[in-house]
Structure formats: structure tokens, C-alpha cells
Design a protein around this motif. Structure first.
Motif, PDB file in Angstrom:
ATOM      1  N   GLU A   1       0.898  -1.216   0.046  1.00  0.00           N
ATOM      2  CA  GLU A   1       0.024  -0.073   0.270  1.00  0.00           C
ATOM      3  C   GLU A   1       0.992   1.311  -0.147  1.00  0.00           C
ATOM      4  OE1 GLU A   1      -3.426   2.011   2.627  1.00  0.00           O
ATOM      5  OE2 GLU A   1      -2.920   0.118   3.243  1.00  0.00           O
ATOM      6  N   GLU A   2       1.979   1.396   0.702  1.00  0.00           N
ATOM      7  CA  GLU A   2       2.768   2.497   0.808  1.00  0.00           C
ATOM      8  C   GLU A   2       3.473   2.491  -0.471  1.00  0.00           C
ATOM      9  OE1 GLU A   2       6.756   4.018   3.060  1.00  0.00           O
ATOM     10  OE2 GLU A   2       5.730   2.317   3.971  1.00  0.00           O
ATOM     11  N   ALA A   3       3.884   1.557  -1.120  1.00  0.00           N
ATOM     12  CA  ALA A   3       4.749   1.412  -2.485  1.00  0.00           C
ATOM     13  C   ALA A   3       3.668   2.060  -3.559  1.00  0.00           C
ATOM     14  CB  ALA A   3       4.897   0.160  -2.983  1.00  0.00           C
ATOM     15  N   LEU A   4       2.529   1.490  -3.533  1.00  0.00           N
ATOM     16  CA  LEU A   4       1.602   1.866  -4.524  1.00  0.00           C
ATOM     17  C   LEU A   4       1.126   3.480  -4.357  1.00  0.00           C
ATOM     18  CD1 LEU A   4      -0.649  -1.145  -4.868  1.00  0.00           C
ATOM     19  CD2 LEU A   4       0.993  -0.124  -6.596  1.00  0.00           C
ATOM     20  N   TYR A   5       1.083   3.880  -2.961  1.00  0.00           N
ATOM     21  CA  TYR A   5       0.684   5.446  -2.773  1.00  0.00           C
ATOM     22  C   TYR A   5       1.916   6.097  -3.338  1.00  0.00           C
ATOM     23  CZ  TYR A   5       0.610   9.736  -0.275  1.00  0.00           C
ATOM     24  OH  TYR A   5       0.676  10.954   0.288  1.00  0.00           O
ATOM     25  N   LYS A   6       3.288   5.824  -3.136  1.00  0.00           N
ATOM     26  CA  LYS A   6       4.329   6.899  -3.550  1.00  0.00           C
ATOM     27  C   LYS A   6       4.349   6.515  -5.170  1.00  0.00           C
ATOM     28  CE  LYS A   6       7.865   5.687   0.219  1.00  0.00           C
ATOM     29  NZ  LYS A   6       9.246   5.200   0.284  1.00  0.00           N
ATOM     30  N   ALA A   7       4.087   5.581  -5.670  1.00  0.00           N
ATOM     31  CA  ALA A   7       4.147   5.497  -6.985  1.00  0.00           C
ATOM     32  C   ALA A   7       2.782   6.314  -7.704  1.00  0.00           C
ATOM     33  CB  ALA A   7       3.804   4.048  -7.531  1.00  0.00           C
ATOM     34  N   ASP A   8       1.882   6.099  -6.961  1.00  0.00           N
ATOM     35  CA  ASP A   8       0.602   7.046  -7.754  1.00  0.00           C
ATOM     36  C   ASP A   8       0.954   8.679  -7.433  1.00  0.00           C
ATOM     37  OD1 ASP A   8      -2.278   7.195  -8.550  1.00  0.00           O
ATOM     38  OD2 ASP A   8      -2.805   8.157  -6.350  1.00  0.00           O
ATOM     39  N   LYS A   9       1.455   8.766  -6.492  1.00  0.00           N
ATOM     40  CA  LYS A   9       1.952  10.190  -6.049  1.00  0.00           C
ATOM     41  C   LYS A   9       2.648  10.962  -7.150  1.00  0.00           C
ATOM     42  CE  LYS A   9       3.221  13.181  -2.348  1.00  0.00           C
ATOM     43  NZ  LYS A   9       3.516  13.393  -0.920  1.00  0.00           N
ATOM     44  N   LEU A  10       3.807  10.181  -7.399  1.00  0.00           N
ATOM     45  CA  LEU A  10       5.006  10.794  -8.486  1.00  0.00           C
ATOM     46  C   LEU A  10       4.069  10.480  -9.820  1.00  0.00           C
ATOM     47  CD1 LEU A  10       7.553  11.470  -9.352  1.00  0.00           C
ATOM     48  CD2 LEU A  10       8.254   9.293  -9.033  1.00  0.00           C
ATOM     49  N   LEU A  11       3.364   9.493 -10.142  1.00  0.00           N
ATOM     50  CA  LEU A  11       2.561   9.475 -11.429  1.00  0.00           C
ATOM     51  C   LEU A  11       1.620  10.775 -11.711  1.00  0.00           C
ATOM     52  CD1 LEU A  11       2.535   8.002 -13.841  1.00  0.00           C
ATOM     53  CD2 LEU A  11       0.759   6.482 -13.000  1.00  0.00           C
ATOM     54  N   ASN A  12       1.240  11.010 -10.742  1.00  0.00           N
ATOM     55  CA  ASN A  12       0.154  12.148 -10.809  1.00  0.00           C
ATOM     56  C   ASN A  12       0.880  13.404 -10.692  1.00  0.00           C
ATOM     57  OD1 ASN A  12      -2.389  10.960 -10.352  1.00  0.00           O
ATOM     58  ND2 ASN A  12      -2.286  10.741  -8.359  1.00  0.00           N
ATOM     59  N   TYR A  13       2.070  13.589 -10.292  1.00  0.00           N
ATOM     60  CA  TYR A  13       2.967  14.924 -10.326  1.00  0.00           C
ATOM     61  C   TYR A  13       3.436  14.919 -11.904  1.00  0.00           C
ATOM     62  CZ  TYR A  13       6.602  17.922 -10.117  1.00  0.00           C
ATOM     63  OH  TYR A  13       7.599  19.131 -10.380  1.00  0.00           O
ATOM     64  N   LEU A  14       3.812  13.788 -12.406  1.00  0.00           N
ATOM     65  CA  LEU A  14       4.422  13.807 -13.533  1.00  0.00           C
ATOM     66  C   LEU A  14       3.489  14.120 -14.779  1.00  0.00           C
ATOM     67  CD1 LEU A  14       6.923  10.478 -13.109  1.00  0.00           C
ATOM     68  CD2 LEU A  14       7.438  13.288 -13.369  1.00  0.00           C
ATOM     69  N   MET A  15       2.184  13.736 -14.686  1.00  0.00           N
ATOM     70  CA  MET A  15       1.168  13.761 -15.480  1.00  0.00           C
ATOM     71  C   MET A  15       0.555  15.018 -15.626  1.00  0.00           C
ATOM     72  SD  MET A  15       0.408  10.760 -17.366  1.00  0.00           S
ATOM     73  CE  MET A  15      -1.052  11.400 -17.867  1.00  0.00           C
ATOM     74  N   SER A  16       0.926  15.929 -14.271  1.00  0.00           N
ATOM     75  CA  SER A  16       0.472  17.334 -14.298  1.00  0.00           C
ATOM     76  C   SER A  16       1.483  18.389 -15.393  1.00  0.00           C
ATOM     77  CB  SER A  16       0.202  17.774 -12.977  1.00  0.00           C
ATOM     78  OG  SER A  16       1.587  17.803 -12.231  1.00  0.00           O
ATOM     79  N   LEU A  17       2.791  17.661 -15.317  1.00  0.00           N
ATOM     80  CA  LEU A  17       3.471  18.618 -16.115  1.00  0.00           C
ATOM     81  C   LEU A  17       3.275  18.765 -17.601  1.00  0.00           C
ATOM     82  CD1 LEU A  17       6.938  16.960 -14.676  1.00  0.00           C
ATOM     83  CD2 LEU A  17       5.787  19.083 -13.659  1.00  0.00           C
ATOM     84  N   SER A  18       4.051  19.602 -18.283  1.00  0.00           N
ATOM     85  CA  SER A  18       3.501  19.778 -19.550  1.00  0.00           C
ATOM     86  C   SER A  18       4.056  18.655 -20.500  1.00  0.00           C
ATOM     87  CB  SER A  18       3.752  21.206 -20.002  1.00  0.00           C
ATOM     88  OG  SER A  18       5.265  21.433 -19.947  1.00  0.00           O
ATOM     89  N   TYR A  19       3.401  18.584 -21.535  1.00  0.00           N
ATOM     90  CA  TYR A  19       4.026  17.228 -22.511  1.00  0.00           C
ATOM     91  C   TYR A  19       5.612  17.536 -22.633  1.00  0.00           C
ATOM     92  CZ  TYR A  19       4.094  14.008 -26.246  1.00  0.00           C
ATOM     93  OH  TYR A  19       4.374  12.888 -27.018  1.00  0.00           O
ATOM     94  N   ASP A  20       6.022  18.773 -22.835  1.00  0.00           N
ATOM     95  CA  ASP A  20       7.461  18.838 -23.371  1.00  0.00           C
ATOM     96  C   ASP A  20       8.353  19.227 -22.158  1.00  0.00           C
ATOM     97  OD1 ASP A  20       6.604  18.781 -25.762  1.00  0.00           O
ATOM     98  OD2 ASP A  20       6.115  21.159 -25.947  1.00  0.00           O
ATOM     99  N   HIS A  21       7.779  18.985 -20.867  1.00  0.00           N
ATOM    100  CA  HIS A  21       8.660  19.401 -19.844  1.00  0.00           C
ATOM    101  C   HIS A  21       9.990  18.380 -20.017  1.00  0.00           C
ATOM    102  CE1 HIS A  21       9.921  19.703 -15.674  1.00  0.00           C
ATOM    103  NE2 HIS A  21       9.292  20.696 -15.465  1.00  0.00           N
ATOM    104  N   PHE A  22      11.066  18.979 -19.181  1.00  0.00           N
ATOM    105  CA  PHE A  22      12.381  18.234 -19.389  1.00  0.00           C
ATOM    106  C   PHE A  22      12.461  16.923 -18.537  1.00  0.00           C
ATOM    107  CE2 PHE A  22      13.301  20.932 -15.499  1.00  0.00           C
ATOM    108  CZ  PHE A  22      13.838  20.170 -14.917  1.00  0.00           C
ATOM    109  N   CYS A  23      11.676  16.721 -17.691  1.00  0.00           N
ATOM    110  CA  CYS A  23      11.412  15.707 -16.675  1.00  0.00           C
ATOM    111  C   CYS A  23      10.774  14.446 -17.694  1.00  0.00           C
ATOM    112  CB  CYS A  23      10.507  15.913 -15.604  1.00  0.00           C
ATOM    113  SG  CYS A  23      11.485  16.859 -14.180  1.00  0.00           S
TER     114      CYS A  23
END
Length: 124
Positions: free
Chosen positions: A43-65
């Protein structure tokens, strides 16, 4: 003369049966505790993965990350790409691009296994 009560053999048999039952219950309790611990880690691992994935999805398509071919570990991040998970040695992500679609895969590595979430981000 007949005595009332249990013989030593009867008492030993009863103790053996009781001991086997207690050992079985103890093993079931230990298994349950171990299973609960694994679920907590998952549960902790999936929470971390979901948190990071949501952050990355919020970045613009062309973001350097989100550059194509990115293989990134949050352990070495200073907060630019991993946000709140910067410095976490268990978390990483990769980005692969096909025309107008990026596949973002976040992986959390723990002792009991790797947990991965994947999502696509379109340029539309």
C-alpha cells in the motif's frame, strides 16, 4: 478398587492434541501478521508510485522531466522531477515516447518486490 480421574496416558494424549492445536493457531497468527505487513508495504509503495505519477502527469508534455528515454531515480533528485519524493532511494520512473504519446512508468522497489504504475500522456 476403582479410582476416579484420568490416567497419565489420557493426560499425555490430551496434552499432545492441545499442543498440536496451539501450534496450528500460532502458525496461522504468524502468517496473518506477515501477510498484513506485506500488504502495508504494498500500500505504501503504490501510494508513492501514484503520487509521483500524478505529479508527472501534471507537467506539460514538453517538460524536461518527461524527455524521451528518461530513466530516473528519485534518490538523486533535488525536487525538480520527483517533487516530494526527492531523495527516496526506492522510487524511480522512465519515459518512452511514440509519436504524440509518452508512456510514463513509475516503479517502487522494495525488499519484497517491485510495484509499477504506468500511464500514457498524449500531446493533444
Amino acid at each position: 478398587m476403582k479410582r476416579k480421574g484420568f490416567s497419565i496416558i489420557e493426560v499425555l494424549v490430551a496434552l499432545a492434541i492441545f499442543s498440536i492445536a496451539i501450534l496450528g493457531i500460532g502458525a496461522a497468527i504468524l502468517y496473518s501478521i506477515n501477510f498484513a505487513k506485506q500488504n502495508e508495504q504494498r500500500e505504501e509503495a503504490l501510494y508513492k508510485a501514484d503520487k509521483l505519477l500524478n505529479y508527472l502527469m501534471s507537467l506539460s508534455y514538453d517538460h524536461f522531466c518527461l524527455a524521451n528515454g528518461t530513466q530516473y531515480r528519485c534518490e538523486t533528485d533535488n525536487g525538480t522531477c520527483c517533487n516530494d519524493l526527492a531523495g527516496d532511494p526506492e522510487v524511480g520512473y522512465s519515459v518512452n515516447e511514440t509519436p504524440d504519446i509518452k508512456t510514463i512508468k513509475v516503479t517502487v522497489s522494495l525488499k519484497n518486490g517491485n510495484y509499477t504504475l504506468e500511464q500514457i500522456k498524449g500531446n493533444w
